[in-house]
Scaffold this motif. Structure first.
Motif, short mmCIF file in Angstrom:
data_model
loop_
_atom_site.label_atom_id
_atom_site.label_comp_id
_atom_site.label_asym_id
_atom_site.label_seq_id
_atom_site.Cartn_x
_atom_site.Cartn_y
_atom_site.Cartn_z
N ASN A 74 54.41 22.05 44.44
CA ASN A 74 55.84 22.15 44.74
C ASN A 74 56.33 23.60 44.61
O ASN A 74 55.60 24.48 44.18
N ASP A 75 57.59 23.80 45.01
CA ASP A 75 58.14 25.16 45.04
C ASP A 75 58.11 25.85 43.68
O ASP A 75 57.91 27.06 43.58
N GLU A 76 58.32 25.05 42.64
CA GLU A 76 58.35 25.61 41.28
C GLU A 76 56.98 26.19 40.90
O GLU A 76 56.88 27.30 40.37
N ILE A 77 55.94 25.41 41.18
CA ILE A 77 54.57 25.87 40.88
C ILE A 77 54.24 27.12 41.70
O ILE A 77 53.70 28.10 41.18
N ILE A 78 54.59 27.08 42.98
CA ILE A 78 54.31 28.23 43.84
C ILE A 78 55.01 29.48 43.31
O ILE A 78 54.44 30.58 43.30
N LEU A 133 44.52 22.61 48.62
CA LEU A 133 44.95 23.29 47.39
C LEU A 133 44.66 24.78 47.47
O LEU A 133 45.52 25.62 47.17
N LEU A 134 43.45 25.11 47.90
CA LEU A 134 43.07 26.52 48.02
C LEU A 134 43.95 27.23 49.04
O LEU A 134 44.40 28.36 48.80
#
Lengths: 148, 54
Positions: A7-11, A45-46
């Motif tokens: 999600n945007d937060e992780i990114i 994911l990568l």
């Protein structure tokens, strides 16, 4: 359209940590067309992680179609990937391999490994470096983990 | 000279079974020449590698 895994937060967090990236890193992903439950998720994911920084690049290969390359880098599992430094158009192998999806706890291992390879520095202590420099036989470490 | 491989045990159960993985992390050195269970300090890993090469 495929849903994002991150999600945007992780990114945003990954982008912050990737401020510490120094030199270029290539991830060589090896998948397989059949009998690979986690190939698609690992590839995605990568792709999401590597898209965060232009110091990182991803190339996708097939364990069977690109068997010579897989063998050159000692990849025998799918999904499997190798992180190499990119220096003057050449691959520099630091021996970093992943077999299976780096999810859960291993997500931070993935991020940390990219930073280490990018910095071209293992951050090992001097005693360890001296020991490793004196090795005359290959050493293969297999660190078994589970995502949770 | 050193290859370090993360192996996701649940995706490669035959390998995990071959090396008797019962807890994680477990570090198997040179196909079972030596084994380190749990997260260990750097010095400990070096000692195990040295042991594996004897």
């Amino acid at each position: 359209m495929t849903d994002k895994l991150l999600n945007d937060e992780i990114i945003a967090q990954v982008r912050d940590v990737f401020d510490g990236l120094q030199d270029e890193v290539e991830v060589m992903f090896f998948g397989r067309q059949n009998d690979c439950d986690y190939c698609d998720d690992t590839r995605q994911l990568l792709s999401e992680v590597i898209g965060v920084s232009d110091k990182l690049s991803l190339n996708e290969y097939d364990l069977e179609e690109d068997a010579a390359l897989a063998q050159q880098f000692g990849v025998d599992k799918a999904p499997g990937f190798v992180m190499v430094g990119r220096q003057d158009g050449q691959r520099v192998d630091y021996g970093v391999r992943f077999s299976g999806i780096p999810a859960g706890h291993e997500f931070s291992t993935l991020i940390h490994s990219l930073i280490l390879v990018s910095g071209r520095d293992s951050r090992l202590n001097d005693q360890t470096r001296a020991f490793l420099a004196g090795l005359t036989e290959p050493v293969h470490l297999q660190v078994f983990v589970t995502p949770t | 000279m050193v290859i370090s491989e993360m192996v996701e045990a649940s995706e490669f159960p035959e390998l995990a079974m071959q090396f008797n993985v019962s807890g994680v992390p477990q570090t198997t050195i040179n196909a079972g020449a030596s084994t380190l269970v749990g997260a260990a300090p750097e010095e400990h890993l070096v000692a195990e590698i040295a042991q594996a090469l004897k």
